[in-house]
Design an enzyme around this catalytic site. Structure first.
Site, PDB file in Angstrom:
ATOM      1  CB  ALA A 237      -0.827   0.092   1.172  1.00 46.85           C
ATOM      2  CG  MET A 238       2.258   5.308  -1.947  1.00 42.79           C
ATOM      3  SD  MET A 238       3.653   5.356  -0.796  1.00 42.79           S
ATOM      4  CE  MET A 238       3.933   7.162  -0.476  1.00 42.79           C
ATOM      5  CD  GLU A 239       3.332   6.590   3.056  1.00 37.22           C
ATOM      6  OE1 GLU A 239       4.511   6.948   3.327  1.00 37.22           O
ATOM      7  OE2 GLU A 239       3.071   5.469   2.820  1.00 37.22           O
ATOM      8  CG  ASN A 240      -0.324   7.898  -2.974  1.00 37.45           C
ATOM      9  OD1 ASN A 240       1.006   8.074  -3.149  1.00 37.45           O
ATOM     10  ND2 ASN A 240      -1.242   6.992  -3.283  1.00 37.45           N
ATOM     11  CG  HIS A 271       1.517   0.768   7.916  1.00 35.75           C
ATOM     12  ND1 HIS A 271       2.542   0.350   8.658  1.00 35.75           N
ATOM     13  CD2 HIS A 271       2.090   1.541   6.928  1.00 35.75           C
ATOM     14  CE1 HIS A 271       3.663   0.680   8.100  1.00 35.75           C
ATOM     15  NE2 HIS A 271       3.474   1.756   7.333  1.00 35.75           N
ATOM     16  CD  GLU A 272       0.081   2.217   3.578  1.00 33.65           C
ATOM     17  OE1 GLU A 272       0.606   3.449   3.515  1.00 33.65           O
ATOM     18  OE2 GLU A 272       0.872   1.320   3.963  1.00 33.65           O
ATOM     19  CG  HIS A 275       2.653   6.359   6.406  1.00 34.09           C
ATOM     20  ND1 HIS A 275       3.727   6.624   7.164  1.00 34.09           N
ATOM     21  CD2 HIS A 275       2.504   5.067   5.908  1.00 34.09           C
ATOM     22  CE1 HIS A 275       4.497   5.669   6.971  1.00 34.09           C
ATOM     23  NE2 HIS A 275       3.916   4.640   6.444  1.00 34.09           N
ATOM     24  CD  GLU A 294       7.152   3.091   5.548  1.00 34.74           C
ATOM     25  OE1 GLU A 294       6.121   2.340   6.006  1.00 34.74           O
ATOM     26  OE2 GLU A 294       7.031   3.653   4.477  1.00 34.74           O
TER      27      GLU A 294
END
Length: 784
Positions: A237-240, A271-272, A275, A294
């Site tokens: 996943a990615m926290e954009n 988690h995301e 962020h 992280e």
């Protein structure tokens, strides 16, 4: 560095190609500016309205002449159909979603920009697309304008100041569901037909946001947050900021999903979202502090799960899922300090590992235990308030926690984040004295040593005590006889413990986490040749009838590793007893243990697999928690590649697809090796799953010789494919690590091969693999 105020970006898409006009508002005294730009065609550059000289040098767009206020760049770009980094097309069902993944240095493949985390700016994005397509970005849509040629223009609200790596753009026929019950709006977006499986994630997200707003004492900063399912995604996943992307298995779960799938979705969503405060609101100055992003998000995700799902025992999961893997990787001489100095941005990918995530989270847990939960929280709140919308370093957080706690943690933290590795604590009892001594723990005795500042916790004769061991050894004298001792209470410390008398440890009241820690320690002591096989199996023997689900899963994992390595079932009695204990479990942790045990036993014992495989005829209707084990059992007993492949192709849900991939990787017919690699290269298996599939094949002792031969004979083809898909060599590095299993039978041949194919970017994984080969070769000599 120039001060960047704002990017105004207009993009006009035709298929996967786009033309862009970008205005950058900045303050600069420089006579020359260097922007980052990769694979973009630069059409023109204007400075304050006038054409200006520019040239492309490697990954830099160099612009000459002083710029007082405004830079305008016209350019052309393309969403890649080969890679899954930067801006790319994620294929599904004969269609494609245009999506982006910019961390760490891939925004430069999308727009010319200052691609540096400290160079924050506001972004105002407008996107022209064909009517019928939806566009998602970080902020809500301000308005949609009808345009000519059957197109529409999406104009988005301006973002707060943020780093380039957090920018997002998605274009597709998105299907959305949302929760508008309060601010922010939570929206889940999927490819058509999958949104209903997102209700669990939306509910988790809403509750997690409420938890974080209370914990951090700072509201979520944007009007909305999107949770976006991406069909092909390199990371989990990615926290954009405001537009978080996920691979499907990290976002979608429903009532038919397994417990492990629901836990994964909850943990990754949490988690995301962490962020959004820690990473987005306050951002690292440079990638040296990547671990802080992280590890803190990892630490907070388990804390929020403890609040939402107490039945899942998130503290046990933090040890089992994070600390254990981090301790294992950190015991190699090739490890790196948590705070690793990064000069070349392309080195950053190697930092996304168990050290940055698991060790970092474990160290935060250790510090929280040392200063107290409320002091720790207060320090975090002060840190976020001091640096919001800006950039910070690790030392800023330590100072904030120290101030809140009224005691300095800077020296202790410096020890744990700037030194590689961790210690083993030797506990020696004699008479009425106990001696604690420390040495850096490594699987191979490399002569490396460090002295760490270790906050030791212990119970002697059921009485709690603490000791800061900041030298090689220290001694405690007792006023009474020694009856019991245990060290590393609740397993909050990032170190191992070797007792000279295990009986004294077992005489203490070990709780579930301490049992898990002891079992994992003694497995690693076996690998490190600090104990013999008899001692190790003696420890396992004490847990044959355990009902501790984490201990059961950990021992099962150890026994399965021995089977993968040497094709020997060393623990059948343990596994058979565990099947009996957990077969009728009603609690979630018990069901997790049962599925772990039967999956392992299906691989290791043909008789058990034969019985379990009879359920394959009812596969669609059986409990989702045992589906993977049943599919593996069918593979082991039938070697039916075609049936499994048809199932894989037919399924549209990635959770189901991945179970079948596990089964295909468990087949015992060597002829499947070429077939599976053909599926990979033809992208009939998702590109995102390449590393998982190859690693799984390498673990299978029945076909490993053929897998290793294939990789050695076709290494350049594999290298080219993986480097293209993952946008660099980090994907290849994980495959090289798994090649350590190739060295079990022919250590010298594999080490010679790895040395031959070595290049700079994969030096560390190759050294890791070589080190593990030596560990496994020694272990082979020491086992019965």
């Amino acid at each position: 560095m120039p001060n960047i105020e704002k990017y105004e970006i207009f993009l006009d898409f035709n298929g996967n190609e786009y033309e862009g006009v970008e205005k950058i508002y900045l303050n600069s005294e420089e006579e020359k500016l260097e922007l980052d730009s990769v694979n973009l065609e630069i059409r023109s550059v204007k400075s304050d309205g006038k054409d200006t000289k520019f040239e492309l040098k490697g990954e830099k767009l160099v612009i000459y002449g002083k710029i007082e206020r405004e830079l305008e760049i016209k350019f052309k770009g393309k969403a890649s159909r080969d890679s899954i980094l930067g801006i790319y097309v994620a294929p599904y069902d004969g269609k494609g979603m245009i999506t982006t993944q910019f961390e760490a240095v891939y925004a430069r493949r999308f727009i010319p920009c200052f691609d540096h985390p400290a160079m924050k700016a506001r972004f105002k994005l407008s996107v022209r697309v064909q009517k019928g397509l939806k566009v998602i970005s970080n902020m809500p849509v301000e308005r949609i304008e009808e345009d000519v040629d059957g197109k529409v223009i999406y104009r988005f609200q301006e973002t707060p100041k943020m780093s380039t790596y957090l920018l997002y753009l998605g274009i597709d026929e998105f299907e959305e569901i949302s929760d508008n019950s309060k601010q922010p709006t939570v929206i889940l977006a999927t490819v058509p037909g999958k949104s209903k499986r997102g209700l669990f994630a939306i509910n988790v997200a809403r509750k997690v946001i409420e938890f974080y707003e209370k914990y951090f004492e700072i509201p979520y900063q944007l009007p909305k947050v999107h949770l976006i399912q991406v069909p092909e995604f390199a990371a989990g996943a990615m926290e954009n900021w405001g537009a978080i992307t996920f691979r499907e298995t990290a976002l979608l779960a429903d009532d038919s999903s397994s417990i492990s799938q629901k836990f994964r979705v909850a943990e990754v969503v949490a988690h995301e979202l962490a962020h959004q405060w820690f990473g987005n609101l306050v951002t690292l100055k440079w990638w040296d502090d990547l671990w802080l992003n992280e590890s803190f998000a990892t630490f907070m995700s388990y804390k929020s799960i403890k609040h939402l799902f107490p039945q899942w025992d998130s503290e046990g999961h933090l040890i089992y899922d994070e600390s254990i893997g981090a301790l294992e990787d950190d015991s190699l001489s090739t490890t790196h300090p948590i705070e690793a100095h990064v000069k070349d941005p392309h080195e950053i990918e190697q930092m996304f590992d168990n050290i940055s995530y698991g060790k970092g989270a474990s160290i935060l847990k250790m510090i929280e235990a040392y200063v107290g939960e409320e002091n720790f929280r207060r320090g975090v709140v002060n840190y976020l308030n001091s640096f919001k919308f800006g950039n910070a370093e690790g030392k800023d957080l330590w100072n904030s926690i120290s101030n809140a706690a009224g005691q300095s943690i800077g020296e202790i933290m410096a020890d744990w984040i700037t030194k590689p590795g961790y210690p083993v604590i030797f506990v020696n009892a004699y008479g009425n004295s106990i001696r604690f001594s420390q040495k850096r723990f490594t699987l191979l005795d490399s002569g490396l040593n460090e002295v760490y500042k270790v906050p030791i916790t212990y119970e002697i004769n059921d009485k709690f005590g603490t000791l800061l061991l900041d030298k090689e050894s220290a001694e405690i004298r007792l006023d009474e006889g020694l009856k019991s001792i245990k060290v590393n209470i609740n397993r909050t410390g990032f170190y191992r413990v070797l007792y000279d008398s295990l009986n004294l440890a077992f005489s203490s009241k070990l709780n579930a986490y301490e049992e898990l820690g002891l079992v994992n320690d003694y497995w690693n002591f076996l690998l490190a040749d600090l104990i013999d096989a008899k001692t190790y199996f003696g420890v396992i023997g004490r847990f044959v009838y355990t009902s501790n689900s984490f201990v059961s899963r950990e021992i099962t994992s150890q026994l399965l590793t021995l089977y993968y390595l040497f094709k020997k079932n060393y623990g059948k009695d343990f596994l058979v007893n565990q099947v009996k204990i957990f077969r009728k479990a009603n609690d979630d942790l018990g069901k997790l243990a049962y599925s772990t045990v039967i999956s392992a036993l299906a691989r290791m014992d043909e008789e058990f697999a034969l019985g379990l495989s009879t359920l394959f005829d009812q596969y669609e209707n059986i409990d989702s928690n045992i589906k993977e084990a049943v599919a593996i059992a069918y593979a082991v007993t039938n070697n039916d590649f075609n049936t499994l492949l048809e199932k894989y192709k037919r399924y549209t849900i990635d959770e189901e697809k991945n179970r079948i991939l596990s089964a295909i990787s468990s087949l015992r017919d060597p002829s499947i090796v070429v077939k599976v690699f053909s599926l990979i290269f033809e992208r009939n298996i998702k590109a995102q799953d390449t590393r998982f599939v190859i690693s799984s094949l390498l673990h299978n002792p029945h076909i490993r010789e053929e897998v290793c031969s294939y990789l050695m004979n076709n290494f350049e083809e594999v290298k080219k494919f993986v480097n293209t898909v993952y946008g660099g060599p980090w994907g290849l590095g994980s495959i090289v690590r798994s090649m350590s299993f190739c060295g079990v039978d022919k250590p010298k041949d594999i080490i010679d091969f790895l040395e031959k194919v070595k290049f700079k970017e994969i030096e560390r994984p190759i050294k890791e693999s070589e080190e593990r080969i030596k560990v496994y070769s020694r272990l082979k000599q020491n086992l019965p």
